[in-house]
Design an enzyme around this catalytic site. Structure first.
Site, mmCIF file in Angstrom:
data_model
loop_
_atom_site.group_PDB
_atom_site.id
_atom_site.type_symbol
_atom_site.label_atom_id
_atom_site.label_comp_id
_atom_site.label_asym_id
_atom_site.label_seq_id
_atom_site.Cartn_x
_atom_site.Cartn_y
_atom_site.Cartn_z
ATOM 1 N N ASN A 74 0.862 -1.100 0.137
ATOM 2 C CA ASN A 74 -0.070 -0.007 -0.108
ATOM 3 C C ASN A 74 0.565 1.237 -0.016
ATOM 4 O OD1 ASN A 74 -3.080 -0.291 0.167
ATOM 5 N ND2 ASN A 74 -2.198 -1.927 1.277
ATOM 6 N N ASN A 120 -6.613 5.017 8.614
ATOM 7 C CA ASN A 120 -6.082 3.602 8.421
ATOM 8 C C ASN A 120 -6.736 2.771 7.428
ATOM 9 O OD1 ASN A 120 -4.921 1.223 9.494
ATOM 10 N ND2 ASN A 120 -7.098 0.731 10.378
ATOM 11 N N HIS A 130 -8.502 -0.972 6.452
ATOM 12 C CA HIS A 130 -8.724 -2.151 7.208
ATOM 13 C C HIS A 130 -9.361 -3.108 6.331
ATOM 14 C CE1 HIS A 130 -9.753 -5.032 10.343
ATOM 15 N NE2 HIS A 130 -10.626 -5.357 9.564
ATOM 16 N N GLU A 154 -7.464 -2.209 -2.580
ATOM 17 C CA GLU A 154 -6.835 -1.036 -1.638
ATOM 18 C C GLU A 154 -6.076 -0.334 -2.463
ATOM 19 O OE1 GLU A 154 -6.368 -3.584 2.565
ATOM 20 O OE2 GLU A 154 -4.816 -3.567 1.391
#
Ligand code: GRF
Length: 201
Positions: free
Chosen positions: A14, A101, A103, A173
């Site tokens: 990421n 964040n 998840h 993501e």
């Protein structure tokens, strides 16, 4: 130019997606990668990409000096990209609405302490879910409970295992995380903390 500080504990795919998305443009750059594991893949990549890194132990992570050092970067956002330690309350307080964040499931389900990586995907499969996805959210004092910024969904196939599902989730993501950060930077939500819970508007 916005500065992002990325916290990561693992391979850092990421972090890489974010770095590549913002490229050599004038919008944002990763100014620092904070990592809690000296053997994490993200560090090898960051070295090649010439991004400064800081490997922290618990004591450093909890210290006032750490907070002070982070502030000197004047980050627009602190980005948790697969970072496994809980963020200390003092850090949340200083950077409220600036810590984001990702998840790898659809919160509020399959979140909380111990729910990371393969544990999440196995739990989703064992629960017989037909759908999983990603949640990008602000970080507050409680694990995986901050205001949700966005979610994206993908199917769970009958023959999925944690690896195949993780691959599909990573695809989501890598596409949505950089674009969501860009959205936060452009709208100024990150700076103003104007985002409110859907339930309270
Ligand atoms: C991602 O699936 C993220 O959602 C989770 O940890 C994983 C990190 O992967 N929090 P990577 O290190 O970015 O490849």
């Amino acid at each position: 130019m916005h500065t992002l500080i990325v916290f990561a504990s693992g391979q850092g795919s990421n972090a890489r997606a974010i770095h590549e998305y913002f490229g050599r443009g004038q919008q944002a750059r990763i100014g620092l990668i904070v990592c809690n594991r000296a053997d994490a893949g993200v560090l090898t990549w960051a070295q090649h990409a010439e991004i400064p890194t800081w490997v922290v132990d618990r004591q450093t992570f909890m210290s006032e000096d750490f907070l002070r050092q982070l502030q000197t970067y004047q980050p627009s956002l602190i980005v948790l990209a697969g970072f496994l330690w809980k963020i200390p309350d003092a850090l949340v307080a200083i950077f409220r609405n600036k810590i984001v964040n990702i998840h790898p499931a659809l919160l509020p389900d399959f979140g909380g302490k111990g729910m990371y990586g393969a544990h999440v995907h196995r739990a989703v499969i064992e629960a017989g879910k037909k759908e999983s996805g990603i949640t990008i959210h602000y970080v507050d004092e409680v694990y995986d409970s901050g205001d949700i910024i966005m979610q994206a969904r993908c199917p769970v196939h009958p023959d999925d295992d944690d690896l195949t599902l993780a691959g599909r989730i990573h695809g989501l993501e890598h596409f949505f995380f950089p674009r969501t950060l860009e959205y936060l930077l452009q709208t100024g939500f990150a700076a103003s903390g104007q985002y409110t819970k859907a339930s309270s508007v």
